[in-house]
Motif scaffolding. Structure first.
Motif, PDB file in Angstrom:
ATOM      1  N   TYR A 104       7.403 -29.962  -6.976  1.00  0.00           N
ATOM      2  CA  TYR A 104       8.032 -29.495  -8.144  1.00  0.00           C
ATOM      3  C   TYR A 104       6.942 -29.678  -9.492  1.00  0.00           C
ATOM      4  O   TYR A 104       7.293 -30.463 -10.157  1.00  0.00           O
ATOM      5  N   PRO A 105       5.855 -29.275  -9.562  1.00  0.00           N
ATOM      6  CA  PRO A 105       4.666 -29.747 -10.516  1.00  0.00           C
ATOM      7  C   PRO A 105       5.090 -28.967 -11.690  1.00  0.00           C
ATOM      8  O   PRO A 105       4.203 -28.057 -12.132  1.00  0.00           O
ATOM      9  N   LEU A 106       5.999 -29.143 -12.480  1.00  0.00           N
ATOM     10  CA  LEU A 106       6.550 -28.397 -13.807  1.00  0.00           C
ATOM     11  C   LEU A 106       5.744 -28.255 -14.661  1.00  0.00           C
ATOM     12  O   LEU A 106       5.348 -27.227 -15.344  1.00  0.00           O
ATOM     13  N   LEU A 107       4.851 -29.448 -14.929  1.00  0.00           N
ATOM     14  CA  LEU A 107       3.553 -29.448 -16.003  1.00  0.00           C
ATOM     15  C   LEU A 107       2.323 -28.392 -15.655  1.00  0.00           C
ATOM     16  O   LEU A 107       2.187 -27.825 -16.609  1.00  0.00           O
ATOM     17  N   TYR A 108       2.178 -28.344 -14.647  1.00  0.00           N
ATOM     18  CA  TYR A 108       1.151 -27.337 -14.192  1.00  0.00           C
ATOM     19  C   TYR A 108       1.962 -25.802 -14.221  1.00  0.00           C
ATOM     20  O   TYR A 108       1.035 -25.056 -14.790  1.00  0.00           O
TER      21      TYR A 108
ATOM     22  N   ALA B 153       0.017 -27.314  -7.510  1.00  0.00           N
ATOM     23  CA  ALA B 153       0.868 -27.087  -6.171  1.00  0.00           C
ATOM     24  C   ALA B 153       1.569 -25.643  -6.519  1.00  0.00           C
ATOM     25  O   ALA B 153       2.248 -25.805  -7.670  1.00  0.00           O
ATOM     26  N   SER B 154       2.300 -25.253  -5.462  1.00  0.00           N
ATOM     27  CA  SER B 154       3.406 -24.327  -5.690  1.00  0.00           C
ATOM     28  C   SER B 154       4.723 -24.828  -5.294  1.00  0.00           C
ATOM     29  O   SER B 154       4.469 -25.752  -4.405  1.00  0.00           O
ATOM     30  N   PHE B 155       6.037 -24.292  -5.572  1.00  0.00           N
ATOM     31  CA  PHE B 155       6.961 -25.037  -5.210  1.00  0.00           C
ATOM     32  C   PHE B 155       7.034 -24.680  -3.768  1.00  0.00           C
ATOM     33  O   PHE B 155       6.852 -23.564  -3.014  1.00  0.00           O
ATOM     34  N   ASP B 156       7.734 -25.826  -3.127  1.00  0.00           N
ATOM     35  CA  ASP B 156       8.016 -25.823  -1.866  1.00  0.00           C
ATOM     36  C   ASP B 156       8.953 -26.765  -1.418  1.00  0.00           C
ATOM     37  O   ASP B 156       9.276 -27.745  -2.092  1.00  0.00           O
TER      38      ASP B 156
END
Length: 340
Positions: free
Chosen positions: A147-151, A165-168
């Motif tokens: 969950y790389p929210l800042l990206y 990265a994407s949600f996984d």
């Protein structure tokens, strides 16, 4: 901003695909409670701070911070020699469901699926009493999301330190036999037998005070502060005194388990400036946990408290009988990075 919205919409569409393709839950099964995490209103954005350059905090906050490299100048050799600026910040990197109900996903809107095969543990409606009312046990499952929210939000455009990265859904404990059995868990934490004594357990009181007042003591790696013992590295909680305390202990153990299995890495300190590094004994100071379900904690000093900190200031009254066993947390990770 439009690019950020497209990333979020894309992630939601991926979740919708999971919902559509997932088997329908059995009607007789327990109700799964939860809601999707709103990245604007359900996230404690002040937990991003303090922000530091070298040893200088350029954007301080009332929250404790780990030690940062003293020099503002850093150098890396991989993948190519470069000189940069040493920065430190906290990033929302993972999302976690912590629930007593197998295949229940509180952070995905309270979705519950039936996998079509008998795996995982049976539902435990609440902490079960053993040895009288003074002691209870609980069994938790954890789902670990990338969950790389800042990206996604593009808080800082093209900032190389953000995990891209994407949600996984990266891990589900229902399919992990080590998570459900203390004897099997000993395969990855054989040292637990060394700390199964009154002296080692008594030392955890100091970790409780330190984690609540400032930061947990990484030297006492077998302790989860006020929540209890880190061992065994599974979801069997022998002394549950509440859903918040018990679920946070299960999440702390799971984070440690991910490090022990080399599925989570070190990102803090001088060693983390150029790349992630192996951290088989997890440093508790690297993480903060923020509740997202059932009621998000979005403000205050204890909104995203450290591993082992007391649950009384931030989370009192945030778990209730109906659905209180379906918890969700946003995992904040300390990151030191050499920006060039």
């Amino acid at each position: 901003m439009m690019r950020a919205l497209r990333r979020i919409v894309g992630a939601l569409l991926a979740l919708l695909g999971i919902l559509v393709s997932a088997p329908v839950a059995e009607a007789a099964g327990p109700t799964c409670n939860g809601k999707f995490v709103n990245p604007v209103t359900d996230v404690c954005w002040s937990c991003l701070f303090p922000l530091s350059v070298g040893g200088l905090k350029i954007w301080p906050s009332g929250r404790p911070d780990t030690n940062n490299p003293a020099s503002p100048v850093c150098a890396c050799a991989d993948p190519m020699p470069r000189i940069g600026i040493s920065v430190g910040f906290w990033e929302p990197a993972r999302l976690a469901d912590v629930t007593m109900k197998p295949w229940c996903f509180p952070n995905l809107g309270g979705m519950r699926i039936a996998p079509g095969f008998d795996i995982g543990q049976g539902y435990l409606a609440g902490p079960s009493m053993v040895g009288g009312r003074s002691q209870s046990t609980a069994k938790w499952h954890v789902h670990w999301y990338v969950y790389p929210l800042l990206y996604w939000m593009e808080i800082l455009t093209d900032f190389a330190c953000f995990e891209q990265a994407s949600f996984d859904i990266a891990y589900m404990t229902e399919v992990d036999p080590l998570w459900q059995d203390d004897a099997l868990a000993a395969l990855i934490n054989p040292e637990a037998v060394v700390f199964a004594n009154p002296i080692a357990k008594a030392a955890c009181a100091g970790d409780c005070v330190a984690a609540t007042a400032n930061l947990p003591l990484d030297q006492l790696f077998w302790c989860a502060g006020c929540q209890g013992s880190m061992y065994p590295l599974n979801g069997n909680i022998p002394a549950s005194i509440g859903h918040v305390q018990s679920s946070r202990l299960a999440l702390s153990r799971f984070a440690y388990k991910m490090h022990r299995q080399a599925l989570a890495w070190g990102t803090m300190g001088t060693k983390g400036l150029c790349k992630k590094y192996l951290m088989p004994i997890m440093r508790k100071q690297q993480y903060r946990f923020q509740m997202t379900n059932p009621i998000p904690t979005v403000n205050g000093r204890f909104a995203c408290s450290a591993i082992g900190a007391s649950t009384m200031p931030p989370d009192a009254g945030r778990a209730y009988p109906a659905g209180g066993e379906d918890m969700g947390y946003l995992v904040w990770r300390k990151r030191n990075c050499c920006v060039f």
